[in-house]
Design a protein around this motif. Structure first.
Motif, PDB file in Angstrom:
ATOM      1  N   VAL A  64      46.004  42.325  31.156  1.00 43.20           N
ATOM      2  CA  VAL A  64      46.935  42.056  32.255  1.00 43.20           C
ATOM      3  C   VAL A  64      48.317  41.726  31.702  1.00 43.20           C
ATOM      4  N   SER A 113      49.542  42.995  29.048  1.00 41.49           N
ATOM      5  CA  SER A 113      50.118  44.287  28.698  1.00 41.49           C
ATOM      6  C   SER A 113      50.614  45.001  29.955  1.00 41.49           C
ATOM      7  N   LEU A 114      49.854  44.842  31.054  1.00 39.15           N
ATOM      8  CA  LEU A 114      50.269  45.435  32.327  1.00 39.15           C
ATOM      9  C   LEU A 114      51.616  44.889  32.763  1.00 39.15           C
ATOM     10  N   ARG A 126      55.023  47.014  33.179  1.00 44.12           N
ATOM     11  CA  ARG A 126      55.725  47.124  34.447  1.00 44.12           C
ATOM     12  C   ARG A 126      57.189  46.713  34.297  1.00 44.12           C
ATOM     13  N   HIS A 130      59.237  47.461  41.657  1.00 42.44           N
ATOM     14  CA  HIS A 130      58.485  47.257  40.419  1.00 42.44           C
ATOM     15  C   HIS A 130      58.679  45.836  39.923  1.00 42.44           C
ATOM     16  N   GLN A 185      56.544  43.629  41.904  1.00 45.06           N
ATOM     17  CA  GLN A 185      55.144  43.865  41.545  1.00 45.06           C
ATOM     18  C   GLN A 185      54.822  43.204  40.220  1.00 45.06           C
ATOM     19  N   ASP A 212      51.990  40.609  39.558  1.00 49.65           N
ATOM     20  CA  ASP A 212      51.020  40.800  38.469  1.00 49.65           C
ATOM     21  C   ASP A 212      50.885  39.520  37.689  1.00 49.65           C
ATOM     22  N   PHE A 246      47.860  37.276  39.102  1.00 51.69           N
ATOM     23  CA  PHE A 246      46.751  37.726  38.303  1.00 51.69           C
ATOM     24  C   PHE A 246      46.686  37.041  36.938  1.00 51.69           C
ATOM     25  N   ILE A 297      42.603  37.632  44.178  1.00 51.70           N
ATOM     26  CA  ILE A 297      42.582  39.087  44.097  1.00 51.70           C
ATOM     27  C   ILE A 297      42.985  39.694  45.428  1.00 51.70           C
ATOM     28  N   TYR A 353      46.642  39.499  45.571  1.00 51.93           N
ATOM     29  CA  TYR A 353      47.223  40.502  44.694  1.00 51.93           C
ATOM     30  C   TYR A 353      47.217  41.870  45.359  1.00 51.93           C
ATOM     31  N   LEU A 354      46.077  42.210  45.921  1.00 49.55           N
ATOM     32  CA  LEU A 354      45.984  43.494  46.604  1.00 49.55           C
ATOM     33  C   LEU A 354      46.914  43.552  47.790  1.00 49.55           C
ATOM     34  N   MET A 390      50.276  44.356  46.617  1.00 51.92           N
ATOM     35  CA  MET A 390      50.373  45.770  46.256  1.00 51.92           C
ATOM     36  C   MET A 390      50.511  46.611  47.516  1.00 51.92           C
TER      37      MET A 390
END
Lengths: 528, 424
Positions: free
Chosen positions: A336, A338-339, A343, A387, A390, A394, A398, A499, A502-503, A506
């Motif tokens: 995460v 790294s995500l 981003r 982005h 987001q 993230d 998360f 979660i 988070y969704l 998104m």
């Protein structure tokens, strides 16, 4: 598909539910020392599959409760699979999707909303303590489910006080409550980071001895704080402060939602008292220090030569589970992370691209195309913002969730270690007693009446100690069990709610994205 | 590598694309692949007298073998329909010979297709192999699938650009009559002999031209025609901008890909095989669709503009030659020596220059129109794809939310989401 509409899933084949009397576990820190607990040191033959809160609690069955749920309840996953009716569906998006729900980290509603009101039941020794059959863990959980807390805390308004290297950030800690033990219904105080650490120090010293899982505070960060102190208002400092504020809030919320900790006078003092004495020596208990402490304890335990003879595998199994889960979370956290970075990279690249597009649009000599390219540049600019948001989601939703639980699992391990220590103390006392008895026997034989008296006294003393330590050990065992179950439930709830959050974020992003591109489409069509 | 039998996700045909390094691609059959990408350029293949396409391609190690299929009503060809196997080097040979042909100096020669570049996916596959021990089986499988999708994307791209090159030639009134073009299409033997000869002849000429081209243009040969003066300014500026945009677009799509990869790893770790995988598939698909639409568009026109610039260079050179011949004629008149040769030379240069200018003007004008149309088409398609994919992702996210929240009311939740999905 009919199975899915059942409110309660069918009983799990592997689970044994001893329908015994509800041997209630009163507050783990109740000092009544009632003998009813003594017998619980005998092995509790509870199957692993019993950790299903679903069947007895009022909350709807959680598909995502524990990993164990899946291993012992194949029916549940097949239920889910039968809902993978996707395969019948023409929509090939779901054609390859198969629902393997061994996700072990989602649960129901957020823990911030108390489910029902009412103080913790303290007088539930309704059943006869004589029913010594092992306490059903489910029934323990039923007790937990009835608990609720009418305390709502929030941490807001970070404010920089002072200047230079002595500066610090003060946060406003607001409490809203309906409990009578507080001085009023709503109040607030100002606290700084070291105050939070001080609270943790006090709590852990007291509570962890009982086997309580004390939530760990967020970590210290010299680099982050120095930047803030030096007074830079750049986005990374702002982000740092925000990150810390959110972490402190979550920390406090966990503390107050813990039934035993809430009763602790230090917690009350922290929330209520206007001027809190400065906490010192907080270095040892934050961040690296905290981790070191945990690891030291683990090392001490490992060095024990006498292996604990666990007739009840619950503790061993659970400990292993905790370790595995920690590994998994660490791995996940790395991805995460790294995500988040990717981003942020995407943000940068999109912004750069947007500028480049704008330049190209300027160069273009066909008017309609030129305008379309400029519009495209604007859309990409808006995408960059999307982005950016987001990436924040993230991270804050998360990544921080994972980081929190990695630390929490460390605390859980810590309380298992406390139990080991208690056992060790008990064993040592027993062997000391044995030695004393041998010494007494020797004295008897050697016929020294005066020393004999002293020896007898010592024996009595040590006998009492052995009893005490044994009792402590049992009690700590019960507490640890209760705590771990509570922790797992909270974790499941937490993960699920995060979660979903988070969704949802998104989803919102996608909606906006659609709007942007739908606005662009006519411009593209207008090119001639 | 294991060969897994699979179906095309679109049409369930079993005729999948040929092997890539030994593995069979799981996603689509070749026909569906091609229907998914529209050509970057406008539909060139609509003149029935000469229809060219690349219906099939094979990848052996790194060499791609294209099957060039021609259908024609022209009598200059021996058969009405035929296919030949060709390699990338054959395309380059064809391009270079066209460039070197003096008669075509006044035309924009379609840019040569770039060499198939599997370096990216190959590197990834290498890394994947190395890291296999550290990953779970699910993670490995998923990353492998993603990698295969990437290979597919590169493959699609390379076939497409080679096809477009041929179609540009076939739709050009002058170039489609070229003898070498015909040989390329028809000759059923290996072209490598011809290729070798050509290399010896033309060797470094083309490269030299490109090198000095900029100098010729920029050195400020006095332009006599406003049209060309404007074109020169425009093309030089536009070229640098579009080159920049192409590079930035590539970076952006790479970031998208990285994010898609992260989602795969997340889903593998969580063992949630449903939603996140679909998410990443869509995310990955977005990255590759964006890549095909925008980046390819920009990349293609960058090269096309280079070809237009080449035309300007040639014309500028011809102008320089003409001016030099004028000077030579003046000198000859002064010295009263070799006047007829000088005059003839001057006439030739003038003719050449005029021819170039005339055809150049035509070419550049139609080039403009072509460019605008292509941009329009691709921008529309790109926007539509973004919208479509966002809707798909939304419905997946919504489904997942419902799924988590109403776990005991799955029937109901599924019903909602089915409705939503049908709206896409």
């Amino acid at each position: 598909m009919a199975a899915s509409s059942d409110r309660n899933p069918p009983p799990f084949p592997a689970s044994e539910e001893p329908e015994t009397g509800l041997c209630d576990m009163a507050d783990g820190d109740s000092d009544e020392g009632e003998d009813i607990f003594v017998n619980n040191s005998t092995p509790v033959a509870v199957s692993r599959g019993v950790s299903q809160p679903d069947q007895v609690s009022e909350e709807p069955p959680d598909l995502f409760s524990e990993e164990e749920a899946i291993s012992t309840a194949p029916t549940l996953s097949t239920t889910a699979k039968s809902n993978g009716v996707h395969s019948d569906d023409e929509n090939d998006l779901f054609a390859e999707a198969h629902v393997e729900l061994s996700a072990d980290e989602c649960g129901s509603s957020a823990h911030k909303d108390p489910s029902s009101s009412g103080p913790r039941p303290t007088s539930s020794f309704t059943q006869s303590p004589a029913a010594r059959q092992p306490t059903s863990l489910e029934q323990l959980e039923e007790e937990e489910a009835k608990d609720s807390f009418d305390v709502d805390v929030s941490v807001t308004s970070p404010e920089k006080i002072g200047d230079g290297m002595n500066a610090y950030v003060a946060y406003k800690v607001s409490t809203r409550t309906s409990l009578n033990m507080f001085r009023s219904k709503t109040f607030f105080v100002r606290r700084r980071f070291s105050d939070f650490l001080g609270l943790y120090e006090k709590l852990s010293v007291k509570q962890s001895l009982h086997g309580c899982i004390v939530p760990p505070p967020p970590e210290k960060s010299v680099v982050g704080m120095t930047k803030v102190k030096v007074g830079m208002d750049d986005p990374s400092s702002v982000e740092f402060v925000e990150r810390r504020r959110a972490a402190l809030e979550r920390y406090l919320q966990r503390v107050v939602s813990h039934p035993s900790l809430l009763q602790d006078p230090d917690v009350r003092e922290f929330l209520e008292r206007e001027d809190l004495p400065r906490a010192v020596n907080t270095q040892a208990l934050s961040g690296a220090g905290f981790l070191k402490m945990i690891n030291k304890a683990s090392d001490a335990v490992n060095k024990m030569t006498i292996k604990m003879n666990e007739s009840d595998t619950w503790f061993e199994d659970k400990f292993q589970e905790v370790e595995n889960e920690e590994q998994q979370l660490r791995k996940l956290h790395a991805v995460v992370d790294s995500l988040v970075n990717h981003r942020k990279e995407l943000c940068m690249n999109t912004a750069v691209f947007a500028k480049s597009m704008a330049m190209l649009g300027n160069s273009e000599d066909n008017t309609a195309l030129s305008r379309a390219l400029s519009q495209l540049a604007e859309v990409e600019d808006k995408m960059e913002q999307l982005h950016q948001e987001q990436a924040a989601s993230d991270f804050f939703i998360f990544a921080e969730l994972l980081a929190d639980y990695i630390r929490m699992l460390g605390a859980v391990r810590g309380c298992f270690d406390q139990r080991m220590r208690a056992w060790q103390r008990w064993q040592e006392a027993q062997s000391t007693l044995q030695k004393k008895r041998e010494a007494e026997a020797k004295l008897l034989w050697a016929n020294k009446p005066d020393k004999l008296q002293q020896a007898k006294e010592e024996i009595t003393e040590w006998e009492a100690r052995v009893t005490q330590y044994e009792r402590d050990f049992d009690r700590i065992g019960m507490t640890v069990r209760k705590e771990v179950l509570r922790f797992e439930k909270e974790k499941a709830k937490d993960f699920k709610s995060q979660i979903i959050k988070y969704l949802e974020s998104m989803l919102q992003s996608e909606q906006r994205l659609i709007k942007f591109w739908e606005a662009f489409l006519p411009e593209a069509k207008a090119i001639a | 590598m294991v060969v897994i039998p699979a179906f095309c996700l679109n049409c369930c045909s079993r005729q999948l694309i040929q092997q890539f390094l030994g593995t069979v691609l799981l996603l689509y059959c070749f026909r569906c692949v091609r229907s998914i990408i529209r050509s970057v350029s406008v539909d060139l293949n609509n003149d029935a007298s000469l229809l060219i396409d690349i219906p099939d391609a094979l990848c052996e190690r790194d060499k791609v073998k294209f099957t060039v299929h021609t259908k024609t009503t022209l009598s200059s060809f021996q058969k009405p329909e035929f296919s030949v196997p060709r390699q990338h080097e054959d395309f380059i040979w064809l391009h270079d010979t066209l460039v070197e042909t003096e008669d075509y100096a006044g035309l924009i020669i379609p840019p040569a297709p770039p060499k198939p570049d599997f370096e990216g996916p190959r590197e990834k596959m290498h890394k994947l192999g190395e890291g296999e021990a550290t990953m779970t089986k699910e993670e490995y499988t998923k990353m492998k699938q993603e990698l295969e999708a990437e290979y597919l994307a590169v493959f699609k791209k390379t076939v497409q650009v080679h096809e477009i090159f041929l179609q540009r030639l076939s739709s050009h009134p002058i170039l489609n009559k070229d003898r070498n073009f015909q040989i390329f299409l028809e000759y059923d033997q290996d072209l490598s002999v011809r290729r070798k000869n050509a290399k010896e002849m033309f060797g470094g000429f083309f490269k030299n031209m490109v090198k000095s081209a900029d100098e010729v243009l920029i050195s400020g040969v006095k332009e006599v025609d406003d049209f060309f003066e404007q074109e020169k300014t425009f093309l030089l500026d536009y070229y640098s901008k579009i080159k920049d945009s192409t590079a930035k677009a590539e970076k952006m799509t790479r970031s998208h890909k990285n994010i898609a990869d992260d989602y795969i790893r997340i889903s593998a770790t969580l063992n949630i095989t449903m939603s996140f995988v679909s998410l990443q598939k869509v995310e990955g698909r977005v990255a590759s669709d964006q890549e095909l639409k925008l980046t390819e568009l920009l990349r293609y026109y960058m090269r096309d503009i280079q070809a237009a610039k080449d035309l300007l260079y040639r014309r500028a050179r011809a102008l320089a030659d003409y001016e030099n011949s004028n000077k030579a004629l003046d000198k000859a008149r002064l010295k009263s020596k070799d006047i007829p040769q000088a005059e003839e030379h001057q006439q030739q240069c003038l003719q050449k220059f005029d021819k170039l200018s005339e055809s150049g003007k035509k070419e550049l004008t139609s080039f403009k129109g072509r460019r605008v149309v292509a941009f329009r088409k691709n921008l529309i398609e790109m926007a539509e794809l973004e919208i479509k994919h966002a809707k798909v992702r939304s419905s997946i996210q919504l489904y997942y939310i419902c799924f988590i929240m109403c776990t005991n009311e799955l029937q109901y939740a599924w019903g909602i989401c089915k409705i939503l999905c049908e709206q896409i």
